[in-house]
Design an enzyme around this catalytic site. Structure first.
Site, PDB file in Angstrom:
ATOM      1  N   LYS A  48       0.833  -1.214   0.000  1.00  0.00           N
ATOM      2  CA  LYS A  48       0.000   0.000   0.000  1.00  0.00           C
ATOM      3  C   LYS A  48       0.866   1.262   0.000  1.00  0.00           C
ATOM      4  O   LYS A  48       2.078   1.195   0.277  1.00  0.00           O
ATOM      5  CB  LYS A  48      -0.924  -0.012   1.223  1.00  0.00           C
ATOM      6  CG  LYS A  48      -0.191  -0.132   2.544  1.00  0.00           C
ATOM      7  CD  LYS A  48      -1.157  -0.475   3.671  1.00  0.00           C
ATOM      8  CE  LYS A  48      -0.431  -0.625   4.983  1.00  0.00           C
ATOM      9  NZ  LYS A  48      -1.331  -1.011   6.067  1.00  0.00           N
ATOM     10  N   ARG A 146     -11.446  -0.691  13.751  1.00  0.00           N
ATOM     11  CA  ARG A 146     -11.273   0.054  12.489  1.00  0.00           C
ATOM     12  C   ARG A 146     -12.298  -0.477  11.489  1.00  0.00           C
ATOM     13  O   ARG A 146     -13.345   0.131  11.311  1.00  0.00           O
ATOM     14  CB  ARG A 146      -9.832  -0.112  11.998  1.00  0.00           C
ATOM     15  CG  ARG A 146      -9.491   0.777  10.832  1.00  0.00           C
ATOM     16  CD  ARG A 146      -7.994   0.893  10.573  1.00  0.00           C
ATOM     17  NE  ARG A 146      -7.383  -0.365  10.132  1.00  0.00           N
ATOM     18  CZ  ARG A 146      -6.076  -0.485   9.823  1.00  0.00           C
ATOM     19  NH1 ARG A 146      -5.278   0.571   9.913  1.00  0.00           N
ATOM     20  NH2 ARG A 146      -5.582  -1.632   9.422  1.00  0.00           N
ATOM     21  N   HIS A 175      -6.445  -7.971  12.535  1.00  0.00           N
ATOM     22  CA  HIS A 175      -5.291  -7.065  12.505  1.00  0.00           C
ATOM     23  C   HIS A 175      -4.934  -6.618  13.921  1.00  0.00           C
ATOM     24  O   HIS A 175      -5.815  -6.279  14.703  1.00  0.00           O
ATOM     25  CB  HIS A 175      -5.625  -5.849  11.635  1.00  0.00           C
ATOM     26  CG  HIS A 175      -4.445  -4.958  11.348  1.00  0.00           C
ATOM     27  ND1 HIS A 175      -3.303  -5.433  10.743  1.00  0.00           N
ATOM     28  CD2 HIS A 175      -4.251  -3.640  11.572  1.00  0.00           C
ATOM     29  CE1 HIS A 175      -2.439  -4.424  10.610  1.00  0.00           C
ATOM     30  NE2 HIS A 175      -2.981  -3.333  11.108  1.00  0.00           N
ATOM     31  N   ARG A 231       1.546 -10.970   6.787  1.00  0.00           N
ATOM     32  CA  ARG A 231       1.372  -9.779   5.951  1.00  0.00           C
ATOM     33  C   ARG A 231       2.389  -8.685   6.282  1.00  0.00           C
ATOM     34  O   ARG A 231       2.040  -7.659   6.857  1.00  0.00           O
ATOM     35  CB  ARG A 231      -0.042  -9.201   6.161  1.00  0.00           C
ATOM     36  CG  ARG A 231      -1.195 -10.158   5.929  1.00  0.00           C
ATOM     37  CD  ARG A 231      -2.521  -9.399   5.923  1.00  0.00           C
ATOM     38  NE  ARG A 231      -2.709  -8.575   7.108  1.00  0.00           N
ATOM     39  CZ  ARG A 231      -3.448  -8.919   8.160  1.00  0.00           C
ATOM     40  NH1 ARG A 231      -4.083 -10.072   8.190  1.00  0.00           N
ATOM     41  NH2 ARG A 231      -3.561  -8.103   9.194  1.00  0.00           N
ATOM     42  N   TYR A 275      13.847  31.216   6.690  1.00  0.00           N
ATOM     43  CA  TYR A 275      12.607  31.853   7.156  1.00  0.00           C
ATOM     44  C   TYR A 275      12.583  31.953   8.674  1.00  0.00           C
ATOM     45  O   TYR A 275      13.001  31.021   9.368  1.00  0.00           O
ATOM     46  CB  TYR A 275      11.391  31.012   6.747  1.00  0.00           C
ATOM     47  CG  TYR A 275      11.059  31.027   5.276  1.00  0.00           C
ATOM     48  CD1 TYR A 275      10.729  32.219   4.624  1.00  0.00           C
ATOM     49  CD2 TYR A 275      11.049  29.847   4.540  1.00  0.00           C
ATOM     50  CE1 TYR A 275      10.397  32.211   3.273  1.00  0.00           C
ATOM     51  CE2 TYR A 275      10.711  29.837   3.190  1.00  0.00           C
ATOM     52  CZ  TYR A 275      10.392  31.031   2.569  1.00  0.00           C
ATOM     53  OH  TYR A 275      10.064  31.026   1.246  1.00  0.00           O
ATOM     54  N   CYS A 322      12.760  24.733   4.133  1.00  0.00           N
ATOM     55  CA  CYS A 322      11.822  25.405   3.231  1.00  0.00           C
ATOM     56  C   CYS A 322      11.066  24.372   2.399  1.00  0.00           C
ATOM     57  O   CYS A 322      11.291  23.176   2.542  1.00  0.00           O
ATOM     58  CB  CYS A 322      12.564  26.354   2.294  1.00  0.00           C
ATOM     59  SG  CYS A 322      13.731  27.461   3.103  1.00  0.00           S
ATOM     60  N   ASP A 324      11.329  23.774  -0.804  1.00  0.00           N
ATOM     61  CA  ASP A 324      12.134  23.129  -1.846  1.00  0.00           C
ATOM     62  C   ASP A 324      13.631  23.121  -1.554  1.00  0.00           C
ATOM     63  O   ASP A 324      14.408  22.650  -2.391  1.00  0.00           O
ATOM     64  CB  ASP A 324      11.931  23.861  -3.186  1.00  0.00           C
ATOM     65  CG  ASP A 324      10.487  24.249  -3.393  1.00  0.00           C
ATOM     66  OD1 ASP A 324       9.664  23.340  -3.556  1.00  0.00           O
ATOM     67  OD2 ASP A 324      10.176  25.463  -3.342  1.00  0.00           O
TER      68      ASP A 324
HETATM   69  C1  LIG Z   1      -0.546  -1.990   6.686  1.00  0.00           C
HETATM   70  C2  LIG Z   1      -1.079  -3.307   7.015  1.00  0.00           C
HETATM   71  C3  LIG Z   1      -0.222  -4.409   7.150  1.00  0.00           C
HETATM   72  C4  LIG Z   1       1.291  -4.270   7.119  1.00  0.00           C
HETATM   73  O1  LIG Z   1       1.712  -3.557   8.249  1.00  0.00           O
HETATM   74  P1  LIG Z   1       3.261  -3.403   8.646  1.00  0.00           P
HETATM   75  O2  LIG Z   1       3.239  -2.917  10.022  1.00  0.00           O
HETATM   76  O3  LIG Z   1       3.828  -2.413   7.679  1.00  0.00           O
HETATM   77  O4  LIG Z   1       3.862  -4.754   8.468  1.00  0.00           O
HETATM   78  C5  LIG Z   1      -0.794  -5.647   7.380  1.00  0.00           C
HETATM   79  N1  LIG Z   1      -2.141  -5.799   7.457  1.00  0.00           N
HETATM   80  C6  LIG Z   1      -2.988  -4.764   7.336  1.00  0.00           C
HETATM   81  C7  LIG Z   1      -4.464  -4.989   7.461  1.00  0.00           C
HETATM   82  C8  LIG Z   1      -2.497  -3.490   7.131  1.00  0.00           C
HETATM   83  O5  LIG Z   1      -3.338  -2.462   7.041  1.00  0.00           O
END
Ligand SMILES: *Cc1c(COP(=O)(O)O)cnc(C)c1O
Length: 383
Positions: A48, A146, A175, A231, A275, A322, A324
């Site tokens: 992602k 969530r 998760h 994951r 700045y 800044c 850039d």
């Molecule tokens: C982002 C995400 C992951 C991976 O998370 P990390 O901490 O980067 O390993 C796994 N499962 C879900 C549902 C996520 O949103």
């Protein structure tokens, strides 16, 4: 949908002096290290947010050529970008979905996350209409609050999921909210809740779909949670999710971020820099200017804390960053226009990490990586 296909602007064929270098070999080495650790569990790389800033399509192509079986992304749009780039392996979209998006999932053969009865019904209807079967992973909320059906009311969803003719329930997942901290009590509780939900299948003597829960933090410190799929996101890119986490798997950063000195000058005592005039020296100093700023994702909140490496030595960024550009105090040392400036990476004995930047900015490594703007060209290499 310009996630990775950002225009790489060149002048006379020369790349912008500021760029990110991604070493794809590091990513597959990290994947291999993770795979070795998780044994028989399948590793589903999570790509992602432009593959945590590393470039969605390029990273996906590299991983699929390496033999990865499944990819995960957050949004439908990210998955479609991958399909349009010719990535044909299964892709799970982890995030919440809208009913109106379902036909696009089916059209692109993407795996849906379903977390309510209503969504299941909608997906089944759309699949029936199209004369196909939708691939589904059920999402159970075990404590993140969530998305997902709560663990204490999951049974109805699981029951219903068995009845639909046009659904293929391929997976079921949850998760962790606290897997990258030292105290794993909350993670343990979440895993217990998930396992309790999974007993549904045992009680009915039907095989459970593929079960998964472990993100990078859990992969590093909670082997009991591996199950059928893990994951990893950030760990794949060689960055640990937090400073607290047990670094039980050796990984190497895949990303370096570089620029060049674009201007050199001598600054007189008590002449403030940048700045707001927040910084000045009480003696004469040499100050160089680097063409990177918060408009590239080099956070302004790092002002007064950040350091860079020039000619193998660390120097402080001075004054406010800044949009850039920013300025670096090299005291009375040597630097010339065109000299390489390392924002993230190694040089001789010095090294600056994404973790350093996140500490300076008061944030987490994830936010540093995913904020490196698409204005910064990505360059790919393999050893
Ligand atoms: C982002 C995400 C992951 C991976 O998370 P990390 O901490 O980067 O390993 C796994 N499962 C879900 C549902 C996520 O949103």
């Amino acid at each position: 949908m310009q996630l990775t296909n950002h225009p790489t602007i060149t002048t006379n064929g020369v790349l912008r002096p500021t760029h990110v270098e991604v070493n794809l070999s590091r990513i597959t080495e990290n994947l291999q290290a993770i795979q070795t650790n998780v044994g028989d569990s399948m590793v589903m790389p999570i790509l992602k947010a432009n593959a945590y800033g590393h470039g969605l399509v390029e990273v996906a192509r590299h991983l699929t050529s390496y033999g990865v079986q499944y990819l995960g992304v957050a949004y439908l749009e990210e998955a479609i970008l991958l399909r349009e780039a010719g990535i044909e392996i299964p892709i799970l979209v982890l995030g919440g979905i809208l009913g109106s998006q379902v036909p696009l999932f089916l059209e692109h053969d993407l795996t849906l996350t379903a977390s309510s009865l209503e969504k299941l019904q909608k997906i089944n209807d759309a699949a029936e209409e199209k004369g196909t079967k939708a691939k589904i992973h059920l999402k159970i909320d075990t404590g993140m609050e969530r998305i997902g059906v709560h663990y204490y009311s999951a049974e109805t969803l699981l029951e219903a999921s068995l009845k639909y003719k046009n659904l293929h329930i391929e997976g079921i997942f949850s998760h962790f909210s606290d897997s990258d901290v030292r105290n794993l009590e909350s993670a343990k509780l979440q895993l217990e809740r998930f396992q309790e939900v999974l007993r549904f299948y045992e009680h009915r003597s039907i095989p459970a779909p593929m079960r998964h829960m472990a993100n990078s933090g859990a992969i590093l410190q909670f082997p009991e949670s591996y199950m059928d799929i893990v994951r990893p996101g950030i760990l794949l890119f060689g960055v640990y999710p937090s400073s607290e986490v047990k670094q039980s798997i050796p990984v190497q950063p895949a990303l370096t971020w570089k620029s060049r000195v674009v201007y050199f000058k001598v600054v007189q005592p008590n002449h403030p820099v940048s700045y707001g005039s927040t910084w000045k020296s009480d003696h004469q100093v040499r100050v160089v200017t680097v063409p990177v700023g918060y408009g590239d994702g080099y956070f302004r909140s790092m002002s007064g804390k950040a350091q860079v490496i020039i000619r193998g030595k660390r120097y402080p960024v001075v004054g406010l960053v800044c949009m850039d550009q920013f300025m670096v105090n090299i005291e009375w040392e040597t630097a010339y226009n065109d000299d390489e400036v390392i924002l993230v990476g190694n040089s001789k004995d010095e090294s600056i990490t994404v973790e350093d930047l996140s500490a300076w900015a008061g944030t987490i490594p994830y936010e540093i990586l995913t904020n490196i703007n698409t204005r910064v060209p990505r360059v790919y290499k393999k050893d």
